[in-house]
Enzyme design. Structure first.
Site, mmCIF file in Angstrom:
data_model
loop_
_atom_site.group_PDB
_atom_site.id
_atom_site.type_symbol
_atom_site.label_atom_id
_atom_site.label_comp_id
_atom_site.label_asym_id
_atom_site.label_seq_id
_atom_site.Cartn_x
_atom_site.Cartn_y
_atom_site.Cartn_z
ATOM 1 N N GLU A 45 0.878 3.757 1.861
ATOM 2 C CA GLU A 45 1.258 4.176 3.206
ATOM 3 C C GLU A 45 2.387 3.318 3.778
ATOM 4 O O GLU A 45 3.332 3.848 4.371
ATOM 5 C CB GLU A 45 0.039 4.134 4.143
ATOM 6 C CG GLU A 45 -1.106 5.013 3.696
ATOM 7 C CD GLU A 45 -2.130 4.303 2.813
ATOM 8 O OE1 GLU A 45 -3.251 4.819 2.677
ATOM 9 O OE2 GLU A 45 -1.822 3.227 2.254
ATOM 10 N N CYS A 48 -5.906 2.093 6.124
ATOM 11 C CA CYS A 48 -6.475 0.862 6.663
ATOM 12 C C CYS A 48 -5.722 0.493 7.946
ATOM 13 O O CYS A 48 -4.672 1.068 8.255
ATOM 14 C CB CYS A 48 -6.383 -0.256 5.624
ATOM 15 S SG CYS A 48 -4.712 -0.915 5.375
ATOM 16 N N CYS A 76 -1.959 -0.274 7.412
ATOM 17 C CA CYS A 76 -1.168 0.919 7.114
ATOM 18 C C CYS A 76 -1.019 1.810 8.341
ATOM 19 O O CYS A 76 0.058 2.359 8.598
ATOM 20 C CB CYS A 76 -1.803 1.701 5.968
ATOM 21 S SG CYS A 76 -1.684 0.829 4.396
ATOM 22 N N HIS A 124 0.852 -1.187 0.000
ATOM 23 C CA HIS A 124 0.000 0.000 0.000
ATOM 24 C C HIS A 124 0.891 1.241 0.000
ATOM 25 O O HIS A 124 2.035 1.198 0.476
ATOM 26 C CB HIS A 124 -0.879 0.018 1.245
ATOM 27 C CG HIS A 124 -1.901 -1.066 1.294
ATOM 28 N ND1 HIS A 124 -2.979 -0.993 2.135
ATOM 29 C CD2 HIS A 124 -2.019 -2.235 0.640
ATOM 30 C CE1 HIS A 124 -3.728 -2.072 1.993
ATOM 31 N NE2 HIS A 124 -3.156 -2.847 1.098
#
Length: 158
Positions: free
Chosen positions: A56, A84, A87, A54
């Site tokens: 992040e 999420c 992350c 991801h």
């Protein structure tokens, strides 16, 4: 400070758009130190076939490596969408204490077929649960961030 947040979120949005143009999910992130970009990243989940890639998590990884330290308490994190739980855990473990958000999960939940099924999850609830003194700044370029997901050509399966 609002102008700085606006400028840095615009960079995160650029990352999300660039990723979407390459077939990735439209998520972007920036880690900044004293108003300067340390790193910028986009999701690489699709091309890397990596559920953990991801924007992040990658931003935390790249920033700690670039700065040569494990924690980044003096940095500010910019995310085009509310991170999420995975992350946010990476941001917590990176020692970052300020998070600037574009869209919230509640803003884009209806646009996703599978993603964002986190019930009543928010970054604030996560921070409270872990005892993390996280400063959350929301509403930065929110309409542009929501639009990333409204017009995305990829299915959000985060």
């Amino acid at each position: 400070m609002a102008a700085e947040h606006d400028r840095l979120m615009a960079i995160a949005i650029e990352e999300a758009r660039a990723g979407a143009a390459q077939g990735e999910q439209p998520f972007g992130a920036v880690v900044a130190l004293n108003g300067e970009v340390v790193v910028r990243s986009r999701s690489l989940k699709v091309s890397a076939c990596d559920a953990t890639a991801h924007s992040e998590t990658l931003a935390v990884k790249y920033a700690t490596q670039k700065l040569g330290r494990r924690t980044l308490p003096d940095c500010t994190f910019y995310a085009t969408c509310e991170p999420c739980p995975m992350c946010l855990g990476a941001i917590l473990n990176g020692g970052i204490n300020t998070l600037v958000l574009g869209a919230r999960n509640r803003d884009i939940k209806q646009l996703a077929k599978i993603a964002f099924n986190f019930n009543d999850y928010t970054v604030e609830r996560f921070a409270e649960m872990t005892g993390w003194d996280l400063k959350v700044i929301e509403g930065v370029r929110t309409p542009e961030c929501i639009e990333l997901y409204a017009t995305a050509a990829v299915e959000l399966t985060r």
